[in-house]
Write a protein that holds these residues in place. Sequence first.
Motif, PDB file in Angstrom:
ATOM      1  N   THR A 139     -28.553  27.492  90.086  1.00  0.00           N
ATOM      2  CA  THR A 139     -27.658  28.358  90.850  1.00  0.00           C
ATOM      3  C   THR A 139     -26.919  29.288  89.906  1.00  0.00           C
ATOM      4  OG1 THR A 139     -27.322  26.514  92.375  1.00  0.00           O
ATOM      5  CG2 THR A 139     -25.851  28.402  92.589  1.00  0.00           C
ATOM      6  N   GLY A 140     -26.890  30.587  90.233  1.00  0.00           N
ATOM      7  CA  GLY A 140     -26.166  31.555  89.417  1.00  0.00           C
ATOM      8  C   GLY A 140     -24.676  31.545  89.712  1.00  0.00           C
ATOM      9  N   LEU A 141     -23.999  32.575  89.192  1.00  0.00           N
ATOM     10  CA  LEU A 141     -22.549  32.687  89.290  1.00  0.00           C
ATOM     11  C   LEU A 141     -22.168  33.999  89.950  1.00  0.00           C
ATOM     12  CD1 LEU A 141     -21.776  31.614  85.615  1.00  0.00           C
ATOM     13  CD2 LEU A 141     -21.510  30.182  87.644  1.00  0.00           C
ATOM     14  N   PRO A 142     -20.929  34.073  90.508  1.00  0.00           N
ATOM     15  CA  PRO A 142     -20.456  35.371  90.989  1.00  0.00           C
ATOM     16  C   PRO A 142     -20.283  36.318  89.807  1.00  0.00           C
ATOM     17  CG  PRO A 142     -18.676  33.780  91.028  1.00  0.00           C
ATOM     18  CD  PRO A 142     -19.924  33.018  90.715  1.00  0.00           C
ATOM     19  N   LYS A 143     -20.416  37.595  90.052  1.00  0.00           N
ATOM     20  CA  LYS A 143     -20.450  38.553  88.949  1.00  0.00           C
ATOM     21  C   LYS A 143     -19.175  38.538  88.117  1.00  0.00           C
ATOM     22  CE  LYS A 143     -21.541  43.315  87.802  1.00  0.00           C
ATOM     23  NZ  LYS A 143     -21.942  44.655  88.285  1.00  0.00           N
ATOM     24  N   PHE A 144     -18.010  38.330  88.738  1.00  0.00           N
ATOM     25  CA  PHE A 144     -16.762  38.382  87.976  1.00  0.00           C
ATOM     26  C   PHE A 144     -16.692  37.269  86.933  1.00  0.00           C
ATOM     27  CE2 PHE A 144     -15.578  35.644  91.594  1.00  0.00           C
ATOM     28  CZ  PHE A 144     -14.999  34.568  90.942  1.00  0.00           C
ATOM     29  N   ALA A 145     -17.449  36.177  87.144  1.00  0.00           N
ATOM     30  CA  ALA A 145     -17.404  35.060  86.194  1.00  0.00           C
ATOM     31  C   ALA A 145     -18.132  35.373  84.896  1.00  0.00           C
ATOM     32  CB  ALA A 145     -18.008  33.814  86.837  1.00  0.00           C
TER      33      ALA A 145
ATOM     34  N   GLU B 195     -13.897  38.920  95.556  1.00  0.00           N
ATOM     35  CA  GLU B 195     -14.315  39.823  94.484  1.00  0.00           C
ATOM     36  C   GLU B 195     -13.842  39.363  93.125  1.00  0.00           C
ATOM     37  OE1 GLU B 195     -16.334  42.469  94.742  1.00  0.00           O
ATOM     38  OE2 GLU B 195     -16.614  41.938  96.848  1.00  0.00           O
ATOM     39  N   THR B 196     -12.791  38.524  93.069  1.00  0.00           N
ATOM     40  CA  THR B 196     -12.195  38.183  91.773  1.00  0.00           C
ATOM     41  C   THR B 196     -12.030  36.694  91.518  1.00  0.00           C
ATOM     42  OG1 THR B 196      -9.973  38.402  92.708  1.00  0.00           O
ATOM     43  CG2 THR B 196     -10.942  40.361  91.658  1.00  0.00           C
ATOM     44  N   GLU B 197     -12.213  35.841  92.549  1.00  0.00           N
ATOM     45  CA  GLU B 197     -12.000  34.417  92.317  1.00  0.00           C
ATOM     46  C   GLU B 197     -12.802  33.587  93.317  1.00  0.00           C
ATOM     47  OE1 GLU B 197      -7.917  33.917  94.975  1.00  0.00           O
ATOM     48  OE2 GLU B 197      -7.817  33.824  92.785  1.00  0.00           O
ATOM     49  N   TYR B 198     -13.025  32.327  92.923  1.00  0.00           N
ATOM     50  CA  TYR B 198     -13.733  31.398  93.807  1.00  0.00           C
ATOM     51  C   TYR B 198     -12.834  31.042  94.987  1.00  0.00           C
ATOM     52  CZ  TYR B 198     -17.185  30.477  90.128  1.00  0.00           C
ATOM     53  OH  TYR B 198     -18.169  30.580  89.198  1.00  0.00           O
ATOM     54  N   SER B 199     -13.458  30.999  96.159  1.00  0.00           N
ATOM     55  CA  SER B 199     -12.728  30.502  97.320  1.00  0.00           C
ATOM     56  C   SER B 199     -13.249  29.128  97.738  1.00  0.00           C
ATOM     57  CB  SER B 199     -12.861  31.479  98.491  1.00  0.00           C
ATOM     58  OG  SER B 199     -14.226  31.688  98.823  1.00  0.00           O
TER      59      SER B 199
END
Length: 827
Positions: A320-326, A344-348
């Motif tokens: 599994t990949g990561l969100p781009k901001f990470a 857009e900026t943090e995990y929910s």
Amino acid sequence: MKKFFIILVFLPFIIFGQNNFKLKGVVTNSEQLPLQFANIILEPSNKGTTTDKNGLFEISISKDSDSLLIVSFIGYEQKRILIDSIKNYNMVPIKMTKKLLNSQTILVEGINAKKYEQTFTLSTLDKQRLSKNYTLQDVPEMISNLPSTMFYSEGGSGIGYNYLNIRGFDQRRISVSVNGIPQNEPEDHNVYWLDMPDILANTELIQIQRGAGSGISGYPSIGGSINIITSNFSERPVSSVLFGIGDYNTRKYGVSVGSGIVDNKYSYYFSLSNVLTSGYRDNSWADFKSFYLSAVRFDDKVTTQINIYGGLVKDGLAYTGLPKFAITDKNLRRMNHSYWSASETEYSYELFRRPEEKEEFFQPHFEILNEINLTNNITLNSALFLIIGNGYFDYDASWADSSYFRLTYNNGFNPTSNPGNAIIRAMVENKQWGWIPRISYKHPNGELIVGAEVRIHRSIHWGSINYAENLPLGVSPNFRYYYYEGGKDIYNLFINENYKINDKLRIAGEIQLAYNKYLLFNEKYQNNDFEVKNLFLNPRFGLNYKFNSNISSYFSIAYVSREPRLKNYYDAAESSGGTLPQFEQNNDGSYNYNNPLVKPEKMLSLDLGVNYKNDLNDLGLNFYFMQFNDEIISNGQLDRFGQPITGNMNKTLHYGIEFSVVTKPYSFIEIIGNINVNKNYISEGFSYIEDPNTGEIVKQDLSENLIGGFPNVLLNAAINFSYEKFSLQLNGKYLGKFYSDNYYTNLQKYLQNYPNFVDYSDNVIDSYFVANLQLSYDFSILPISENIKLTFQVNNLFDKLYASYAYGKEFFPGAERNIYFATKVEF
């Protein structure tokens, strides 16, 4: 009278001495090491001798009768030297060229290994370059510095699951073979490099062909073909031990033993290695144990080789990949989630990868390779093989309910609640066996090769609940919530002719008939048993024109068809989740298995190139154009196992320019560079989404959108410095920005019209530049060791925080700056 008698007695010797001379020489290998017991034969007199332990020989040569010196040694190309060309030497230096000892000369020579006689784009990595560069790299990383080639690693470090891309085509469309034996998994088309750990330590040669693949090298390919030739035989006994250590608790241990030539007929080689790492990303550990055993027998007309290799693979999952901001956060980018959602900026929401999520797989390869010289001009190569794979992967299923696991009343269970914190065990057993014969006829103007391929593949797939809370009574460890058996029968025939019209013009033609039959049977619960048959005719034509000794050009045209993978027809492992067979439905709701909804992809390919070479420079320029009907491409999403979800696009285009240069301004400096500028786009294609307001299926036009997954600019550069026993290599790779899906700049428009079109808004993998440095030093401590090699490697030298790849919202980070140090001692 006495003087006359003496002259009469010694006159023949005096005359003989006047008409003969002593020829002295030294025979060495490519590393300037002497070859003992090399055979020295004079023709036509057939007198002979052998070299001593220093590679020296001395032989009397008749000035009048002997005209040819023939030098031979097992495992090396025969040398034929005109006596007139060496009469004035005090000591004749004869450098022997090692040949491949694995009975694959037809395969190697047949795909036009001579670069300046080629009719298609070809790159090679030989043993010398591999032994200089290889430490821990997997095959995708090792060849990723070649033109139009890139790779990414799920875990970031390059150890584990690695994926290759050539000209924008993933490795499912790249034909990969080892010793001419196909390695693409027959049902899935993928190549699982980790199941061949440390294969590069035993590799003699890698041939990489870009574009439509040649039938000589195996199964039909779209993006290119890679043939790995294994061999580690030597003319004298050798052994080595290796130890390496690096960041992320990475270690490598290895030992190898070679017998040399025994009784002038046999040679044996054996190696073991173990690569361990804690991994760059959390819980992306790996424990790869590998083995390679090979034996060869040389007879006058027959060479026989047996190879047994493979490895026991254990690793933690990281698909599994990561969100781009990470990606730009040094802490977040190392996280490894089973599932996540984010703003857009943090995990929910996030669920970290559980330690129980792991896999174990064992896939040994058995090969019997023969080369039989039927006549001076006719050679038969035969490859018999067996590949057995068995293993499992355990992954989180805390999302799954009772119906997904089929824990229902209809199946004899009485659930009171859904299972909790479940772990699924997905098991697969594979068996594949086959025979690949090739026969070559070398005629005065070229070579004709006729070959065939027979492969039979069978598999068993099942899923069970390895662990879960709240299970109803009666769920045994042998309960399978899905079970099915798969298979594929493959039969190929091909004819290839390479014809030399004159000293300047050479043409090549090939036609390949490829038949395959998919099988899916014994499916539990759904009983969707079916067969899908495909028959393809793949023609190819090429020519090479040599302007002079420095400049040559080539042109090739090919038409290739290739079938979808089995999952495109039916993902039986997800049948409990509602997946249906992708076939036309009859009026009664049954399926017409003769009419699948997904079609084979068909490609027309053109290549036009020119090469220039002199003593200092080696330049290549190539233009390629590929037009597809029904290309099978990723839609930017991943399935439950981290694999891309794919489908047909009506019409697509791929074209680009490739330029490469190798120059040696000084004997101790080599400069390498290549660049690819391309465009890959959908000329006609659609996606289908559900309108959140009406529930209707809406057709979205994707025409003119770029195809995701490959940058439009890719640049590689390297500087190699060698002085005596010291070498330095500095290489860099630049990738322009590219896209994680096929929606290109229209993504925002789609999101405005349909907010639920996708659950992400940034589909751009930003451009990046990554550099690596490698230093090595060779020395010896006699009589303890013949050679000690120290290697120091720095990956991501400038500590770039980047994403190497992405699917949809899933971005995969490349590891930060890391080092690796290794010592190899040869005895």
